[in-house]
Write a protein that holds these residues in place. Structure first.
Motif, mmCIF file in Angstrom:
data_model
loop_
_atom_site.group_PDB
_atom_site.id
_atom_site.type_symbol
_atom_site.label_atom_id
_atom_site.label_comp_id
_atom_site.label_asym_id
_atom_site.label_seq_id
_atom_site.Cartn_x
_atom_site.Cartn_y
_atom_site.Cartn_z
ATOM 1 N N UNK A 29 33.675 6.756 -70.944
ATOM 2 C CA UNK A 29 32.575 7.717 -70.944
ATOM 3 C C UNK A 29 31.489 7.290 -69.962
ATOM 4 N N UNK A 30 31.160 6.008 -69.965
ATOM 5 C CA UNK A 30 30.135 5.509 -69.047
ATOM 6 C C UNK A 30 30.531 5.759 -67.598
ATOM 7 N N UNK A 31 31.784 5.478 -67.248
ATOM 8 C CA UNK A 31 32.213 5.660 -65.855
ATOM 9 C C UNK A 31 32.286 7.131 -65.473
ATOM 10 N N UNK A 32 32.511 7.999 -66.433
ATOM 11 C CA UNK A 32 32.547 9.433 -66.162
ATOM 12 C C UNK A 32 31.157 10.036 -66.028
ATOM 13 N N UNK A 33 30.216 9.533 -66.777
ATOM 14 C CA UNK A 33 28.903 10.186 -66.853
ATOM 15 C C UNK A 33 27.785 9.452 -66.129
ATOM 16 N N UNK A 34 27.839 8.109 -66.119
ATOM 17 C CA UNK A 34 26.767 7.332 -65.498
ATOM 18 C C UNK A 34 27.185 6.715 -64.177
ATOM 19 N N UNK A 35 28.438 6.311 -64.084
ATOM 20 C CA UNK A 35 28.914 5.730 -62.837
ATOM 21 C C UNK A 35 29.703 4.462 -63.062
ATOM 22 N N UNK A 36 30.412 4.053 -62.023
ATOM 23 C CA UNK A 36 31.257 2.865 -62.055
ATOM 24 C C UNK A 36 30.435 1.675 -61.589
ATOM 25 N N UNK A 37 30.114 0.788 -62.512
ATOM 26 C CA UNK A 37 29.294 -0.361 -62.169
ATOM 27 C C UNK A 37 27.967 0.074 -61.569
ATOM 28 N N UNK A 38 27.621 -0.524 -60.440
ATOM 29 C CA UNK A 38 26.372 -0.175 -59.759
ATOM 30 C C UNK A 38 26.601 0.714 -58.545
ATOM 31 N N UNK A 39 27.806 1.289 -58.433
ATOM 32 C CA UNK A 39 28.147 2.066 -57.233
ATOM 33 C C UNK A 39 27.498 3.435 -57.196
ATOM 34 N N UNK A 40 27.172 3.973 -58.370
ATOM 35 C CA UNK A 40 26.672 5.338 -58.428
ATOM 36 C C UNK A 40 27.772 6.378 -58.378
ATOM 37 N N UNK A 41 29.020 5.947 -58.214
ATOM 38 C CA UNK A 41 30.170 6.846 -58.166
ATOM 39 C C UNK A 41 30.616 7.156 -59.591
ATOM 40 N N UNK A 42 30.673 8.435 -59.917
ATOM 41 C CA UNK A 42 31.161 8.829 -61.235
ATOM 42 C C UNK A 42 32.634 9.221 -61.155
ATOM 43 N N UNK A 43 33.398 8.769 -62.124
ATOM 44 C CA UNK A 43 34.811 9.128 -62.181
ATOM 45 C C UNK A 43 34.956 10.606 -62.526
ATOM 46 N N UNK A 44 36.068 11.186 -62.069
ATOM 47 C CA UNK A 44 36.308 12.603 -62.310
ATOM 48 C C UNK A 44 37.504 12.882 -63.194
ATOM 49 N N UNK A 45 38.183 11.839 -63.659
ATOM 50 C CA UNK A 45 39.309 11.996 -64.574
ATOM 51 C C UNK A 45 39.580 10.670 -65.254
ATOM 52 N N UNK A 46 40.409 10.716 -66.303
ATOM 53 C CA UNK A 46 40.838 9.527 -67.024
ATOM 54 C C UNK A 46 42.330 9.345 -66.791
ATOM 55 N N UNK A 47 42.730 8.175 -66.285
ATOM 56 C CA UNK A 47 44.146 7.901 -66.053
ATOM 57 C C UNK A 47 44.650 6.895 -67.104
ATOM 58 N N UNK A 48 45.748 7.243 -67.774
ATOM 59 C CA UNK A 48 46.387 6.358 -68.737
ATOM 60 C C UNK A 48 47.880 6.345 -68.449
ATOM 61 N N UNK A 49 48.654 5.578 -69.232
ATOM 62 C CA UNK A 49 50.079 5.430 -68.933
ATOM 63 C C UNK A 49 50.905 5.317 -70.194
ATOM 64 N N UNK A 50 52.074 5.947 -70.156
ATOM 65 C CA UNK A 50 53.039 5.804 -71.230
ATOM 66 C C UNK A 50 54.015 4.686 -70.916
ATOM 67 N N UNK A 51 55.001 4.507 -71.779
ATOM 68 C CA UNK A 51 56.044 3.514 -71.579
ATOM 69 C C UNK A 51 57.372 4.186 -71.283
#
Length: 303
Positions: free
Chosen positions: A114-136
């Motif tokens: 949620x933080x990376x989607x709404x506030x940004x990734x670390x101190x970059x100011x870049x906000x993520x636009x999707x969530x990537x996960x993985x199955x087996x």
């Protein structure tokens, strides 16, 4: 109002343009030692080549802890004119080796997303636009269930799309049973990746019935049933009424696979895959798959 969250800010879905809906500019994995994608100049050259081939946007699925280099993405977008979307999320545990922080094995994962989607990734100011996960492989282990549960929580908090790596294309129905069944994520907010690697038409139709997006990505990999099965797979889905749920991507994951390093790279999607699929399902539909569908798939009414 639904918007696509790029590294330079939110845009209207139709502004995305011709889009590689699943690829990587940067990636580091314990599973690919010595084959890291970490060269900024090479990434810029690849984007320029994609732009010259008619591309306008790339959705980068590289998640947390795998060398996203989020700080570099705004500059690359500005210098090449290619719109970029960045991911949060978490891949399979094996891709992190011993580097997976203990806190990511337990509680707090949804908060990170949620933080990376709404506030940004670390101190970059870049906000993520999707969530990537993985199955087996043909199923879901405890790590997959934990990360998908966190992704679902983050989706419900933000509206973000969940993009899923299907291991060798398998496990699609298990993923949908968990995300859309148990966890209540709407099908249209899920993107299933790598379906071309396990070309089972029955499973693909069953998955499409959930309303999810079906991504055919990673073309020209000799060890996967990709290029030569893709036209028939797409034709079958179109004939079954699912032509409006399709996405295409390149999924460049290792040095040597980029066009600037002698591989097919991002331009191959437009240079070779596009005309081949146009012969199978018609140029008009392929144009929509590349130029309209990604905007619809990744646009979010952000909360």
């Amino acid at each position: 109002m639904s918007r696509v969250r790029t590294v330079l800010g939110d845009i209207e879905p139709e502004e995305l343009g011709v889009c590689d809906a699943h690829d990587h500019l940067f990636l580091r994995s314990a599973q690919l030692p010595g084959r890291e994608l970490d060269d900024v100049d090479a990434a810029r050259a690849e984007l320029a080549a994609f732009r010259a081939a008619g591309g306008a946007a790339v959705v980068q699925w590289t998640p947390y802890g795998m060398g996203r280099r989020a700080a570099e993405l705004p500059g690359l977008a500005r210098s090449t004119g290619v719109r970029l979307v960045c991911a949060t999320g978490l891949h399979q545990a094996a891709h992190y080796g011993e580097e997976l922080p203990a806190r990511l094995r337990g509680a707090g994962l949804a908060d990170l997303f949620v933080t990376e989607l709404t506030e940004g990734i670390g101190t970059t100011g870049v906000r993520a636009g999707l969530i990537k996960v993985a199955g087996g492989f043909h199923g879901l282990d405890a790590h997959a269930r934990r990360t998908m549960t966190a992704a679902a929580e983050a989706h419900h908090a933000t509206g973000a799309v969940i993009a899923v790596h299907l291991e060798l294309g398998t496990g699609a129905l298990d993923v949908l049973d968990l995300l859309c069944g148990e966890l209540g994520v709407p099908g249209e907010r899920v993107v299933l990746g790598h379906l071309n690697r396990f070309p089972d038409p029955v499973v693909q139709r069953q998955a499409a019935e959930s309303g999810c997006w079906l991504a055919f990505d990673g073309p020209s990999r000799a060890h996967h049933a990709t290029d030569w099965h893709m036209p028939d797979a797409l034709r079958a889905l179109v004939e079954a009424g699912f032509g409006e749920r399709l996405l295409l991507g390149g999924d460049t994951v290792a040095a040597g696979a980029r066009s600037v390093d002698g591989g097919p790279g991002m331009p191959y999607l437009l240079r070779r895959v596009r005309p081949r699929l146009a012969r199978a399902v018609g140029a008009e539909l392929v144009d929509r798959i590349l130029g309209e569908h990604p905007g619809r798939a990744f646009a979010v009414d952000w909360k």
